[in-house]
Design a protein around this motif. Structure first.
Motif, short mmCIF file in Angstrom:
data_model
loop_
_atom_site.label_atom_id
_atom_site.label_comp_id
_atom_site.label_asym_id
_atom_site.label_seq_id
_atom_site.Cartn_x
_atom_site.Cartn_y
_atom_site.Cartn_z
N ILE A 26 0.83 -1.21 0.00
CA ILE A 26 0.00 0.00 0.00
C ILE A 26 0.87 1.26 0.00
O ILE A 26 0.63 2.20 -0.78
N ILE A 27 1.88 1.28 0.87
CA ILE A 27 2.73 2.47 0.97
C ILE A 27 3.52 2.67 -0.33
O ILE A 27 3.59 3.80 -0.85
N SER A 28 4.08 1.60 -0.86
CA SER A 28 4.89 1.71 -2.08
C SER A 28 4.05 2.14 -3.26
O SER A 28 4.45 3.01 -4.05
N PHE A 29 2.87 1.55 -3.40
CA PHE A 29 2.01 1.91 -4.53
C PHE A 29 1.55 3.36 -4.43
O PHE A 29 1.47 4.07 -5.44
N THR A 30 1.26 3.81 -3.20
CA THR A 30 0.84 5.20 -3.02
C THR A 30 1.95 6.16 -3.40
O THR A 30 1.73 7.17 -4.09
N LEU A 31 3.17 5.86 -2.96
CA LEU A 31 4.31 6.74 -3.27
C LEU A 31 4.59 6.76 -4.77
O LEU A 31 4.83 7.82 -5.35
N VAL A 32 4.56 5.59 -5.39
CA VAL A 32 4.84 5.52 -6.83
C VAL A 32 3.75 6.22 -7.63
O VAL A 32 4.03 6.86 -8.66
N SER A 33 2.51 6.14 -7.16
CA SER A 33 1.40 6.78 -7.89
C SER A 33 1.53 8.29 -7.92
O SER A 33 1.02 8.94 -8.84
N HIS A 34 2.18 8.85 -6.92
CA HIS A 34 2.37 10.30 -6.86
C HIS A 34 3.73 10.73 -7.41
O HIS A 34 4.13 11.88 -7.24
N SER A 35 4.41 9.82 -8.06
CA SER A 35 5.70 10.16 -8.65
C SER A 35 5.50 11.03 -9.89
O SER A 35 4.54 10.85 -10.65
N PRO A 36 6.41 11.98 -10.15
CA PRO A 36 6.28 12.84 -11.34
C PRO A 36 6.63 12.13 -12.64
O PRO A 36 6.45 12.69 -13.72
N MET A 37 7.14 10.90 -12.55
CA MET A 37 7.51 10.15 -13.74
C MET A 37 6.28 9.81 -14.57
O MET A 37 5.22 9.47 -14.04
#
Length: 330
Positions: A26-37
């Motif tokens: 959950i934490i990893s997916f949330t962080l990656v989803s908000h990535s500017p990439m």
């Protein structure tokens, strides 16, 4: 009785691992989803200018990028439960294949470095503890403090300049010589390419084990039963062998197995410096290229890797220290 305790131990650690993987996911997916990439740009690559808006929409629809983050997470989690980690945008192959291919290279690097740093740190800690207050103790402590404050990437660059660029003793990078088929590479060449990255990780991991072993040995040698043994005429080496080794082995093993996370983090930097094709370099490529499936897959795998290391340490406690077994069975 023991079968029941064993079953409870397995169930407890299974639930702990499951909850850990869910939280990390959950934490990893949330962080990656908000990535500017931009994952579409990462997938297309250099041909981004030749792709029409309609093609971009088709790619976004194919990868489910138009869905909400919650919907995407549940689709991804459902696929993971079926053993499908997705397809890597960077390598254009399944994530499981990338991890399987890169893991064995990283395992050789981390396994060798882990063993060397543990043995060397343990021996240095014993020497420093036995020679407390002498110049030997001061030198070992100074060395450990210096190592602890040295970044892994800086140490790797220093070793690379000294032994590869200036002296020419070892190759500059990669895991095998370039231009040679993998099956034609000799063991000698593999060791030459592995030496500097493994040496970097080994040196970085020495300080914690050495300092903790030293302090634990000093505490043991200052205890009442050691004073009684000295009064009976036992010498230093006899005291160390009969009373010190078992008492200082448990915290050393605990610390060293708990360092799996630090070992993996150091491998990321070392593999990047030496262009070593392992999981660490794959993490960097996935992060810079916005390869979300590969990044999440490696995060889950590294979580499992660290958990297994801590579990092995927990099992070894019971083998080394009978007091742990008695507490578990009462």
């Amino acid at each position: 009785m023991y079968a029941k305790k064993g079953t409870l131990f397995i169930v407890k650690n299974t639930l702990k691992l499951a909850s850990l993987l869910v939280a990390v996911s959950i934490i990893s997916f949330t962080l990656v989803s908000h990535s500017p990439m931009d994952p579409i740009q990462s997938y297309i690559g250099a041909d981004m200018t030749s792709v029409s808006p309609e093609q971009r929409e088709n790619i976004a629809a194919y990868w489910g990028l138009n869905d909400t983050n919650t919907t995407r997470f549940f689709h991804w989690a459902k696929a993971v439960l079926h053993g499908n980690l997705g397809t890597s945008l960077t390598f254009r192959i399944p994530v499981t294949d990338v991890i399987a291919e890169r893991f064995f290279a990283s395992l050789a690097l981390m396994g060798l470095a882990w063993a060397i740093s543990g043995i060397l740190g343990y021996l240095l800690g014993i020497i420093a503890g036995m020679r407390k207050g002498t110049w030997v103790d001061t030198a070992i402590k100074g060395l450990c403090f210096t190592i602890a404050s040295t970044p892994a990437f800086w140490l790797g660059l220093l070793l690379l300049m000294c032994f590869s660029v200036w002296l020419g003793w070892f190759p500059i990078g990669l895991a095998t010589p370039s231009g040679i088929l993998n099956e034609d590479v000799t063991i000698y060449e593999r060791i030459r390419h592995l030496f500097l990255p493994a040496l970097t990780l080994s040196i970085v991991g020495v300080s914690n084990v050495a300092l903790h072993t030293r302090q634990k040995l000093i505490d043991v040698l200052d205890s009442e039963f050691i004073r009684f043994a000295k009064a009976k005429g036992e010498r230093s080496l006899s005291l160390l062998w009969r009373h010190g080794i078992r008492n200082i082995s448990l915290p050393a093993i605990s610390l060293h197995f708990a360092s799996f996370g630090e070992l993996f983090g150091g491998a990321v930097l070392a593999e990047q410096v030496f262009s070593y094709p392992g999981l660490g370099q794959a993490v960097v490529q996935a992060g810079l290229g916005g390869d979300v499936p590969l990044l999440l897959g490696i995060v889950l795998f590294s979580t499992l890797f660290v958990f297994v290391g801590n579990l092995i340490a927990d099992l070894l406690y019971q083998v080394i220290d009978p007091r742990v077994r008695r507490r578990r069975t009462t």
